[in-house]
Scaffold this motif. Structure first.
Motif, PDB file in Angstrom:
ATOM      1  N   SER A   1      -7.175 -53.466 -19.540  1.00 49.95           N
ATOM      2  CA  SER A   1      -7.368 -52.959 -18.176  1.00 49.95           C
ATOM      3  C   SER A   1      -7.587 -51.445 -18.178  1.00 49.95           C
ATOM      4  N   ILE A   2      -6.933 -50.736 -19.104  1.00 48.99           N
ATOM      5  CA  ILE A   2      -7.122 -49.284 -19.203  1.00 48.99           C
ATOM      6  C   ILE A   2      -8.534 -48.968 -19.694  1.00 48.99           C
ATOM      7  N   ARG A   3      -8.996 -49.723 -20.672  1.00 48.98           N
ATOM      8  CA  ARG A   3     -10.367 -49.527 -21.178  1.00 48.98           C
ATOM      9  C   ARG A   3     -11.396 -49.778 -20.080  1.00 48.98           C
ATOM     10  N   GLU A   4     -11.199 -50.847 -19.339  1.00 49.10           N
ATOM     11  CA  GLU A   4     -12.173 -51.235 -18.320  1.00 49.10           C
ATOM     12  C   GLU A   4     -12.219 -50.242 -17.166  1.00 49.10           C
TER      13      GLU A   4
ATOM     14  N   TRP B   1      -6.566 -44.041 -18.237  1.00 42.94           N
ATOM     15  CA  TRP B   1      -5.412 -44.133 -17.332  1.00 42.94           C
ATOM     16  C   TRP B   1      -5.707 -43.442 -16.002  1.00 42.94           C
ATOM     17  N   LYS B   2      -5.363 -44.086 -14.904  1.00 39.71           N
ATOM     18  CA  LYS B   2      -5.516 -43.513 -13.575  1.00 39.71           C
ATOM     19  C   LYS B   2      -4.129 -43.432 -12.921  1.00 39.71           C
ATOM     20  N   PRO B   3      -3.857 -42.307 -12.227  1.00 39.68           N
ATOM     21  CA  PRO B   3      -2.539 -42.149 -11.597  1.00 39.68           C
ATOM     22  C   PRO B   3      -2.165 -43.292 -10.646  1.00 39.68           C
ATOM     23  N   ASP B   4      -3.186 -43.885 -10.000  1.00 37.52           N
ATOM     24  CA  ASP B   4      -2.907 -44.963  -9.051  1.00 37.52           C
ATOM     25  C   ASP B   4      -3.202 -46.337  -9.649  1.00 37.52           C
ATOM     26  N   ALA B   5      -3.134 -46.433 -10.977  1.00 38.17           N
ATOM     27  CA  ALA B   5      -3.406 -47.709 -11.642  1.00 38.17           C
ATOM     28  C   ALA B   5      -2.456 -48.793 -11.123  1.00 38.17           C
ATOM     29  N   PRO B   6      -2.993 -49.920 -10.680  1.00 38.78           N
ATOM     30  CA  PRO B   6      -2.125 -51.000 -10.167  1.00 38.78           C
ATOM     31  C   PRO B   6      -1.361 -51.656 -11.314  1.00 38.78           C
TER      32      PRO B   6
END
Length: 398
Positions: free
Chosen positions: A180-183, A187-192
């Motif tokens: 999911s991080i690769r896609e 890394w995003k701060p608001d990653a679900p």
């Protein structure tokens, strides 16, 4: 939006505590200020002003409920005409001596980093080593949740805690997380994240106080003689929301502590000696400061009861150094007496009775910030004794 609430009926001595606690009302608070006996809260909360005001009034009730009176007393005060009145944080940033990663989280470079090491060296040699038989210990940066539970940290200071966890030991979960991080392109701060599915309940937190590990290490032991004295420095971590914008209030900081565990008179007498040593050091270095009775910032509905008891029993003192630029002082050292609280919690015995504990804490970054806030970066303006000791230490450290 801006919510404005009158502080009529709340003692002036509690206004600062209210402002501090108000930062934890809502994640969307952008600014808090005190003006003309009112608290102003600027926010973007979808809850609206009515909900924010309701929460503020809850806090006002907490800090005014059962007014037991605060014992206020200055034990020692030293007034100095210090040469520097500028914004030392701005100068340190401008000269790239510190790098601000975010509020309360800094990278320290020379000469700040050397001054930090010198302050710690001085606290060890000029205070700690004056106690016969003192032992040095080294502690981890993380601590068991169960240990914090025994110290009542979860109920007294829940807002400060940094929990630690990890991905579950499950190959499918680990690979799905990585994919999911690769896609998403990193890394995003608001990653679900489904925390319940991907991560177990925390077993550890970041350590909020140096002395807790000392008591944890003595659990179920019976001490000999009058007691023991331990010296340790560790990284401590406390989340303080918007309060990290206050001068010297760090998310991650270094705390040198001298810890006393033993018979009541042993702890009390050594605590009094520590107060005298701290005063001697302040005079020797000629810093503008005061030593006063204080209390911990309990985040509980019985705040007034606990804080007033602490003050009236003189269980906590703080050495506060003046910050000329903001015309305020910050706590750089604390001297604490815990009675048998931790002796009971960790079953530490003196014979058949629970041990009594106390500690002296030195905030390394705070001392460095406060010293530079009074004297600046030009060594020619530093107090002569301090400058001589610093240069002697530098030569010894080469």
């Amino acid at each position: 939006m801006e919510c404005v609430v009158s502080l009529e009926g709340l003692a002036l001595s509690q206004h600062g505590q209210l402002k501090y606690a108000a930062a934890f009302i809502d994640e969307q608070i952008r600014d808090i200020r005190l003006e003309n006996n009112h608290i102003h809260i600027v926010h973007e909360s979808p809850k609206g002003n009515a909900a924010i005001e309701s929460q503020v009034r809850r806090l006002i009730e907490r800090f005014s409920h059962g007014d037991f009176g605060f014992k206020e007393n200055i034990l020692f005060e030293q007034k100095v005409n210090t040469p520097y009145e500028g914004d030392i944080i701005a100068e340190l940033v401008d000269r790239k001596i510190i790098k601000v990663l975010e509020e309360g989280l800094f990278i320290f470079r020379e000469p700040f980093s050397s001054l930090m090491r010198f302050f710690d060296y001085s606290f060890v040699t000029k205070v700690g080593n004056r106690f016969e038989g003192i032992k040095e210990e080294s502690y981890p940066a993380v601590i068991h949740c169960e240990t914090l539970n025994k110290t009542n940290h979860f109920t007294s200071f829940p807002e400060h805690i940094h929990f630690l966890t990890h991905l579950r030991e499950d190959l499918d979960i680990i690979e799905a997380f990585s994919q999911s991080i690769r896609e998403s392109g990193g890394w995003k701060p608001d990653a679900p994240l489904d925390m319940n599915t991907t991560m177990p309940s925390p077993k550890f937190t970041m350590n909020p106080s140096t002395c807790y590990h000392c008591y944890e290490g003595l659990q179920n032991e019976t001490l000999e003689g009058d007691g023991l004295i331990v010296s340790a420095i560790s990284k401590c971590h406390r989340f303080e929301s918007r309060n990290h914008s206050d001068f010297g209030r760090l998310l991650d900081f270094s705390m040198r502590e001298i810890i006393f565990v033993g018979k009541p008179e042993f702890v009390k007498e050594n605590r009094l000696r520590a107060i005298e040593y701290m005063k001697e050091l302040a005079v020797e270095w000629n810093v503008d400061c005061m030593l006063e009775i204080a209390n911990d910032p309990f985040f509980t509905n019985d705040f007034q009861t606990k804080a007033s008891f602490q003050r009236n029993q003189e269980m906590k003192y703080e050495l506060r150094l003046t910050i000329p630029h903001i015309k305020k002082s910050i706590a750089c050292g604390s001297i604490n007496f815990h009675s048998n609280t931790f002796g009971n919690a960790f079953q530490i015995k003196m014979g058949k009775r629970p041990a009594v504990t106390g500690c002296v804490g030195f905030g390394i970054e705070r001392w460095t910030f406060a010293f530079l806030a009074q004297f600046g970066l030009d060594e020619a303006d530093w107090p002569a004794t301090f400058r001589e000791q610093y240069h002697a230490w530098q030569q010894k450290s080469l």
